[in-house]
Design an enzyme around this catalytic site. Structure first.
Site, short mmCIF file in Angstrom:
data_model
loop_
_atom_site.label_atom_id
_atom_site.label_comp_id
_atom_site.label_asym_id
_atom_site.label_seq_id
_atom_site.Cartn_x
_atom_site.Cartn_y
_atom_site.Cartn_z
N PHE A 132 2.55 -6.76 -11.13
CA PHE A 132 1.41 -5.85 -11.26
C PHE A 132 1.19 -5.53 -12.75
CE2 PHE A 132 -0.57 -1.62 -10.94
CZ PHE A 132 -1.57 -1.89 -10.03
N ASP A 209 10.23 -2.59 -8.16
CA ASP A 209 9.00 -1.84 -7.92
C ASP A 209 8.70 -1.95 -6.42
OD1 ASP A 209 6.35 -1.05 -7.56
OD2 ASP A 209 5.80 -1.61 -9.60
N TYR A 234 1.03 7.01 -2.62
CA TYR A 234 -0.36 7.12 -2.13
C TYR A 234 -0.79 5.87 -1.38
CZ TYR A 234 -1.06 4.76 -6.65
OH TYR A 234 -0.95 3.92 -7.72
N LYS A 235 0.10 4.88 -1.26
CA LYS A 235 -0.25 3.68 -0.49
C LYS A 235 0.20 3.91 0.95
CE LYS A 235 -0.49 0.90 -4.62
NZ LYS A 235 0.24 0.21 -5.68
N ARG A 383 -8.09 -8.88 -0.22
CA ARG A 383 -6.77 -8.45 0.23
C ARG A 383 -6.92 -7.52 1.43
NH1 ARG A 383 -2.87 -5.15 -3.81
NH2 ARG A 383 -4.33 -3.53 -3.19
#
Ligand SMILES: *Cc1c(COP(=O)(O)O)cnc(C)c1O
Length: 412
Positions: A132, A209, A234-235, A383
């Protein structure tokens, strides 16, 4: 396509987790048809709004400053308390090793520096080209700051990092290996225990991560003997936009690894306001500033929901959802030029599937216009992030039918 519809109805009918969907906020009329972006921003729970009101009127509004220290759940202890809740529900980690603070980006910096500092004399960091962006940028900054060398592993953007690739680059100069457990684009699920072992054999530490695995894929940080990990809330943990992140530091490393942002809240006895920084014992030393209480409240509710559902059940449904999505896409005519840009083996796949094809940036815009919400990942991937607690099989089939309809109507 109707074959898939009836399959979806059957799967939803026998889904033990189906009841959890009604715990989420119902979008306002006409605002949504299918949500396939639970891995970028999870949906809010209905309980979140009244709980926030209660915080504003109760502990904040009535108890005010006393809430930091008084009562049976003082705010001052939330970083460790909520950290332990996440650790138990999602990380396979014993208490006392996880805190909630800052953002993933900032915690990544703090833990990478701490890990490198715990391996003096070593001057290389191993990372991969498809990690990322924030991970790559933070490590580029650290390498400049400390004069270290980045050893880039070239990964296949439609798969991901393998143990063999790590084996080839780690050596006596490696201080730290920083990788994503689930790749943000392809959804590749790295073999974290094996890669951790390989890094350790070379005398290096690992920093995982977990942004795309926390709350979606079972993680066993203690059993895998992971050194350091960060992730966002928050995912799949549904903590809300900009919710604070979590950091895990293995118990036995906590007094050796020092983080660089020496704020008062990570100091021993912060309220003595004394001269000089002395880190608090244990995981508290990884906190820097005032804990984000308002931001942590929705996280607690999301994690509580996850612990009721159970991460193993969540994973089973996740595999069913992503497998169904792949089957539907595989049934499309080859003229559309669409390919599955994610691992087909569910053992190597996290909670999302990327489908790629020509003109998909435009297709994403048209899907959003139709109320179907995936996200677009450059250069050509749509995605599909399928959060098991809030997504039904019917929703997946419905979204892909809308997409197929758009692709049929495209000029050849
Ligand atoms: C979402 C995500 C982040 C986010 O970092 P923030 O500091 O919250 O913006 C970091 N790493 C990965 C792998 C992610 O998927």
């Amino acid at each position: 396509m109707s074959e898939f519809r009836s399959r979806a109805t059957e799967l939803d009918g026998s889904d033990d987790l189906a009841g959890f969907r009604s715990e989420f906020v119902e979008p306002r009329q006409g605002r949504l048809r299918a949500y396939l972006d639970g891995n970028s921003l999870g949906r809010p729970l209905r309980r979140t709004a009244p709980a926030l009101t209660d915080l504003v009127e109760g502990s904040w509004g009535s108890e005010l400053i006393r809430s930091w220290t008084d009562g049976d759940d003082p705010w001052m202890t939330w970083p460790e308390r909520v950290g332990d809740e996440i650790a138990a529900a999602a990380l396979g980690a014993a208490p006392g090793q996880t805190v909630v603070a800052d953002s993933t980006t900032v915690l990544l910096y703090k833990l990478a520096r701490a890990g490198i500092g715990a391996r003096p004399g070593r001057d290389e960091i191993v990372l991969d080209t498809d990690n990322f962006p924030t991970d790559r940028y933070v490590l580029e900054g650290i390498s400049r700051e400390l004069g270290m060398t980045l050893r880039w592993v070239e990964t296949d953007p439609e798969a991901g990092i393998t143990p063999d690739q790590v084996q080839q680059v780690v050596r006596e100069r490696t201080a730290l290996v920083v990788l994503s457990h689930v790749a943000y684009r392809s959804g590749w699920l790295a073999d974290a225990p094996e890669i951790t072992r390989i890094a350790h054999d070379a005398g290096a530490l690992v920093l995982w991560d977990l942004c795309h695995s926390a709350g979606s894929v079972p993680v066993q940080l203690d059993a895998w003997e992971v050194d350091l990990a960060v992730g966002c809330t928050y995912k799949y943990l549904n903590g809300g936009p900009g919710a604070p992140a979590f950091a895990y530091v293995r118990k036995s490393l906590q007094d050796k690894a020092r983080q660089p942002i020496q704020g008062w809240m990570g100091r021993k006895d912060p309220f003595t306001m004394g001269p000089g920084y002395e880190p608090a014992a244990g995981i508290r030393g990884f906190v820097s500033g005032t804990p984000p209480i308002v931001g942590m409240l929705p996280v607690r509710l999301g994690v509580e929901q996850l612990s009721r559902a159970g991460i193993e059940a969540v994973r089973r449904k996740s595999v069913a959802l992503t497998s169904l999505a792949i089957e539907v896409v595989d049934s499309w005519p080859s003229e559309w030029g669409v390919r599955v840009a994610s691992p087909r083996d569910p053992e190597r796949r996290g909670g999302h599937v990327t489908v790629a094809g020509p003109g998909f940036e435009q297709v994403t815009r048209e899907l959003w216009d139709a109320g179907v919400i995936p996200d677009f990942r450059s250069p050509d991937g749509i995605r599909l992030g399928l959060a098991p607690l809030s997504t039904s099989h019917a929703e997946v089939v419905d979204a892909l039918e809308v997409m197929a309809e758009l692709l049929t109507r495209r000029p050849a």
